[in-house]
Design an enzyme around this catalytic site. Sequence first.
Site, PDB file in Angstrom:
ATOM      1  N   CYS A 132       7.310  68.318  79.591  1.00  0.00           N
ATOM      2  CA  CYS A 132       8.422  67.155  79.928  1.00  0.00           C
ATOM      3  C   CYS A 132       6.784  65.777  80.569  1.00  0.00           C
ATOM      4  O   CYS A 132       6.707  66.112  81.998  1.00  0.00           O
ATOM      5  CB  CYS A 132       8.973  66.260  80.184  1.00  0.00           C
ATOM      6  SG  CYS A 132      10.184  65.095  80.935  1.00  0.00           S
ATOM      7  N   CYS A 135       8.097  63.358  83.044  1.00  0.00           N
ATOM      8  CA  CYS A 135       8.292  63.460  83.960  1.00  0.00           C
ATOM      9  C   CYS A 135       7.904  64.126  84.736  1.00  0.00           C
ATOM     10  O   CYS A 135       8.155  63.764  86.320  1.00  0.00           O
ATOM     11  CB  CYS A 135       9.614  64.960  84.219  1.00  0.00           C
ATOM     12  SG  CYS A 135      10.951  64.831  82.124  1.00  0.00           S
ATOM     13  N   ASP A 136       6.661  64.710  84.077  1.00  0.00           N
ATOM     14  CA  ASP A 136       6.029  65.378  85.560  1.00  0.00           C
ATOM     15  C   ASP A 136       4.853  65.246  85.287  1.00  0.00           C
ATOM     16  O   ASP A 136       3.514  65.833  86.133  1.00  0.00           O
ATOM     17  CB  ASP A 136       6.115  67.156  85.418  1.00  0.00           C
ATOM     18  CG  ASP A 136       7.095  68.037  85.031  1.00  0.00           C
ATOM     19  OD1 ASP A 136       8.056  67.359  86.349  1.00  0.00           O
ATOM     20  OD2 ASP A 136       7.807  68.547  84.040  1.00  0.00           O
TER      21      ASP A 136
END
Length: 310
Positions: A132, A135-136
């Site tokens: 992701c 997300c990261d």
Amino acid sequence: MEQVIIIGTGCAGYTAAIYTARANLKPLMLSGTQPGGQLTTTTEVENFPGHPEGIMGPELMVRMQKQAERFGTRIAYEMVESVSLLADGGFAVKTGSASYEAKTVIIATGAAPRHMGLPNEQSLIGRGLTSCATCDGAFYPDVPVAVIGGGDSACEEAGFLTRFASKVYLIHRRDELRASKIMADRALANPKIEPVWNSTVTEYLTDEKGEMRAVKLKNLVTGAESEMDVKCVFVAIGHVPNSGFLGGLVDLDENGYILQTPGRTATKTPGLFAAGDVADHYYRQAITAAGQGCAAALEAERYLSEHEGH
Ligand code: NAP
């Protein structure tokens, strides 16, 4: 006994909940480990109708949840382990901590990111290995990172990562991207993205803290092996449907997607319906999942009125 249990709380699940709740079936939703589903790992959603300025994925899911709860949907934050048939009709749905019974079940469990199947990947998830970018990605500013895959997801992730990383290697096993032309062209025109063709990652290499430091690459044409320093690897090689807990109640295709009656959401077991990414490897869009959730709700409602009356 419940009228309907909906397993999964993504777009398909919440839409099924809104429809069955408004039909006064008092649905019970079992959330699984990722409440809100895949859209909770995205940023802005620009193609969900009704949001001309776009809407953040997590916000869209919160709004769907509120809409479902407004009409009486109950949500239990539990992971379903099995579904089986009861002797007198209906289904037993077992979670880690409870057992439920229902006349109908809608499977809306979605799909999970596929991984490469390399030995140390489980210990690296969250330590330099992820699926992701949204997300990261921000955790890896000004360092080189890699994306594995050649589809739309890989191109999208790579483009997003150029906001943070010093360089994004796009590692693909062929010499041509699978992605749609517009996404492929955009990725290849980005000066921060460097394609690494005909190559596969054979090993994740770690530093003394057990975090990603490099990958071992194999060129699939020449057989040559090399190492590439990257602090994070974003895997975008497709998804695996979350269908493994259903035993023989459904037929699966060769990739594990639930087979539905053509043009319907019904499965081979009467009263058991499937909607969204767990049954759809083709469209995989939030709006198509929502549409299937609606269809599954209508089919469950009709099944109940034909078989039981309610
Ligand atoms: P995908 O289209 O199935 O692409 C998967 C990629 O991973 C392919 O390039 C494949 O290589 C590669 N791959 C698969 N297994 C591999 C392995 N074991 N080792 C190395 N590489 C491997 O998946 P996706 O990109 O997630 O897209 C799925 C669907 O969502 C598509 O319909 C796509 O159009 C859609 N989508 C749309 C958007 C958008 O429009 N904004 C964004 C993301 C996704 P090969 O090419 O060699 O098979």
